[in-house]
Design a protein around this motif. Structure first.
Motif, mmCIF file in Angstrom:
data_model
loop_
_atom_site.group_PDB
_atom_site.id
_atom_site.type_symbol
_atom_site.label_atom_id
_atom_site.label_comp_id
_atom_site.label_asym_id
_atom_site.label_seq_id
_atom_site.Cartn_x
_atom_site.Cartn_y
_atom_site.Cartn_z
ATOM 1 N N MET A 1 0.854 -1.174 0.000
ATOM 2 C CA MET A 1 0.000 0.000 0.000
ATOM 3 C C MET A 1 0.900 1.238 0.000
ATOM 4 N N ASN A 2 0.672 2.123 -0.958
ATOM 5 C CA ASN A 2 1.460 3.352 -0.996
ATOM 6 C C ASN A 2 0.751 4.444 -0.196
ATOM 7 N N GLU A 3 1.371 5.609 -0.116
ATOM 8 C CA GLU A 3 0.814 6.686 0.715
ATOM 9 C C GLU A 3 -0.541 7.169 0.201
ATOM 10 N N HIS A 4 -0.739 7.132 -1.125
ATOM 11 C CA HIS A 4 -2.011 7.580 -1.690
ATOM 12 C C HIS A 4 -3.136 6.616 -1.331
ATOM 13 N N THR A 5 -2.884 5.330 -1.503
ATOM 14 C CA THR A 5 -3.942 4.363 -1.208
ATOM 15 C C THR A 5 -4.170 4.245 0.297
ATOM 16 N N ALA A 6 -3.126 4.454 1.092
ATOM 17 C CA ALA A 6 -3.301 4.438 2.549
ATOM 18 C C ALA A 6 -4.228 5.580 2.978
ATOM 19 N N ARG A 7 -4.084 6.731 2.327
ATOM 20 C CA ARG A 7 -4.944 7.871 2.635
ATOM 21 C C ARG A 7 -6.387 7.559 2.230
ATOM 22 N N VAL A 8 -6.582 6.950 1.071
ATOM 23 C CA VAL A 8 -7.935 6.606 0.628
ATOM 24 C C VAL A 8 -8.570 5.624 1.610
ATOM 25 N N GLU A 9 -7.806 4.628 2.025
ATOM 26 C CA GLU A 9 -8.309 3.639 2.991
ATOM 27 C C GLU A 9 -8.736 4.326 4.286
ATOM 28 N N MET A 10 -7.925 5.274 4.753
ATOM 29 C CA MET A 10 -8.256 6.015 5.974
ATOM 30 C C MET A 10 -9.539 6.813 5.784
ATOM 31 N N LEU A 11 -9.691 7.445 4.635
ATOM 32 C CA LEU A 11 -10.910 8.209 4.365
ATOM 33 C C LEU A 11 -12.138 7.306 4.303
ATOM 34 N N LEU A 12 -11.997 6.140 3.714
ATOM 35 C CA LEU A 12 -13.115 5.189 3.691
ATOM 36 C C LEU A 12 -13.482 4.752 5.106
ATOM 37 N N ASP A 13 -12.470 4.458 5.907
ATOM 38 C CA ASP A 13 -12.725 4.046 7.294
ATOM 39 C C ASP A 13 -13.426 5.148 8.085
ATOM 40 N N ALA A 14 -13.103 6.409 7.741
ATOM 41 C CA ALA A 14 -13.713 7.550 8.415
ATOM 42 C C ALA A 14 -15.071 7.918 7.802
ATOM 43 N N ARG A 15 -15.516 7.164 6.827
ATOM 44 C CA ARG A 15 -16.790 7.383 6.141
ATOM 45 C C ARG A 15 -16.850 8.727 5.419
ATOM 46 N N ARG A 16 -15.692 9.135 4.953
ATOM 47 C CA ARG A 16 -15.587 10.378 4.173
ATOM 48 C C ARG A 16 -15.482 9.962 2.702
ATOM 49 N N GLU B 1 -16.841 10.963 -0.266
ATOM 50 C CA GLU B 1 -16.571 11.898 -1.369
ATOM 51 C C GLU B 1 -15.074 12.193 -1.451
ATOM 52 N N GLU B 2 -14.459 12.439 -0.304
ATOM 53 C CA GLU B 2 -13.013 12.700 -0.283
ATOM 54 C C GLU B 2 -12.231 11.465 -0.723
ATOM 55 N N ALA B 3 -12.684 10.304 -0.291
ATOM 56 C CA ALA B 3 -12.017 9.055 -0.684
ATOM 57 C C ALA B 3 -12.098 8.866 -2.189
ATOM 58 N N LEU B 4 -13.254 9.180 -2.758
ATOM 59 C CA LEU B 4 -13.431 9.065 -4.197
ATOM 60 C C LEU B 4 -12.471 9.990 -4.939
ATOM 61 N N ARG B 5 -12.375 11.236 -4.487
ATOM 62 C CA ARG B 5 -11.457 12.189 -5.123
ATOM 63 C C ARG B 5 -10.012 11.728 -5.002
ATOM 64 N N ALA B 6 -9.636 11.261 -3.812
ATOM 65 C CA ALA B 6 -8.252 10.832 -3.591
ATOM 66 C C ALA B 6 -7.915 9.596 -4.428
ATOM 67 N N ALA B 7 -8.845 8.663 -4.530
ATOM 68 C CA ALA B 7 -8.614 7.463 -5.341
ATOM 69 C C ALA B 7 -8.515 7.837 -6.812
ATOM 70 N N SER B 8 -9.348 8.753 -7.252
ATOM 71 C CA SER B 8 -9.298 9.201 -8.647
ATOM 72 C C SER B 8 -7.971 9.897 -8.945
ATOM 73 N N GLN B 9 -7.478 10.676 -8.006
ATOM 74 C CA GLN B 9 -6.177 11.325 -8.180
ATOM 75 C C GLN B 9 -5.061 10.290 -8.265
ATOM 76 N N ALA B 10 -5.127 9.279 -7.408
ATOM 77 C CA ALA B 10 -4.115 8.212 -7.441
ATOM 78 C C ALA B 10 -4.147 7.498 -8.791
ATOM 79 N N ALA C 1 -15.525 3.354 -2.738
ATOM 80 C CA ALA C 1 -16.079 4.689 -2.471
ATOM 81 C C ALA C 1 -17.347 4.908 -3.302
ATOM 82 N N ASN C 2 -17.294 4.536 -4.567
ATOM 83 C CA ASN C 2 -18.477 4.679 -5.422
ATOM 84 C C ASN C 2 -19.642 3.858 -4.882
ATOM 85 N N LEU C 3 -19.360 2.662 -4.409
ATOM 86 C CA LEU C 3 -20.422 1.813 -3.867
ATOM 87 C C LEU C 3 -21.051 2.472 -2.641
ATOM 88 N N ARG C 4 -20.226 2.994 -1.759
ATOM 89 C CA ARG C 4 -20.742 3.665 -0.558
ATOM 90 C C ARG C 4 -21.575 4.891 -0.907
#
Length: 149
Positions: A1-16, A18-27, A44-47
Motif C-alpha cells: 500500500m502506498n501513501e495515496h492508497t493508505a490515505r484513501v483507505e483512511m478516508l473510507l474508514d472515516a466514512r468520508r 466523497e473525499e475518498a473518491l477524489r483521492a482514489a481518482s487522483q491516485a 467509495a463509489n459503492l458507498r
C-alpha cells in the motif's frame, strides 16, 4: 500500500466517501494501472450508491486480478444496487469460492441473497456460516438477525 492508497483507505474508514473518491481518482490519474486505487475507488463509489461506476471499477480490477475477493464483493453490491439480483448473487458466491474461511465473504452472500426474492435459505445458510467463522464479530450476528426478520 502506498501513501495515496493508505490515505484513501483512511478516508473510507472515516466514512468520508466523497473525499475518498477524489483521492482514489487522483491516485489513478497518476498511475492508471494501480489496481489497489481502482478497488478503493470502487468501494467509495459503492458507498456513495454510484452503482454503475462502482461496477465499472470492480470489473476493471477483475480484468487484471480475477481472483480479487474484494472486487467480487464490490461487484455483488453494485449489481444489487442496479437491481440485477441473480448476477449479484453469483458474484457474491464467487467470494466464498475464493475465500471460504473469510466470514466477510459469507456476509456478502447473506446480504445479497437476503435482497433477492426466493433466496432466503441461501441468506440464512451464509449468515450462519459467517457466525461459525467469526463468532465474536457482532456483524455476523447482526446479519443473522436481519436475515431472520
Amino acid at each position: 500500500m502506498n501513501e495515496h492508497t493508505a490515505r484513501v483507505e483512511m478516508l473510507l474508514d472515516a466514512r468520508r466517501y466523497e473525499e475518498a473518491l477524489r483521492a482514489a481518482s487522483q491516485a489513478l490519474a497518476s498511475d492508471p494501472f494501480d489496481v489497489e486505487a481502482q478497488l478503493l475507488r470502487a468501494r467509495a463509489n459503492l458507498r456513495l450508491e454510484r452503482h454503475r461506476e462502482a461496477l465499472q471499477d470492480a470489473d476493471a480490477v477483475l480484468a487484471r486480478e480475477p481472483s480479487d475477493v474484494q472486487a467480487h464483493a464490490v461487484r455483488a453490491g453494485s449489481l444489487v444496487g442496479l437491481k440485477r439480483g441473480e448476477e449479484a448473487l453469483a458474484a457474491a458466491i464467487e467470494t466464498t469460492r475464493l475465500a471460504p474461511t473469510w466470514s466477510g465473504a459469507h456476509l456478502t452472500v447473506a446480504a445479497v441473497a437476503d435482497r433477492v426474492k426466493g433466496r432466503g435459505q441461501i441468506a440464512w445458510d451464509a449468515a450462519s456460516r459467517a457466525c461459525e467463522l467469526a463468532p465474536l464479530d457482532p456483524d455476523t450476528h447482526a446479519m443473522m438477525g436481519s436475515v431472520a426478520l
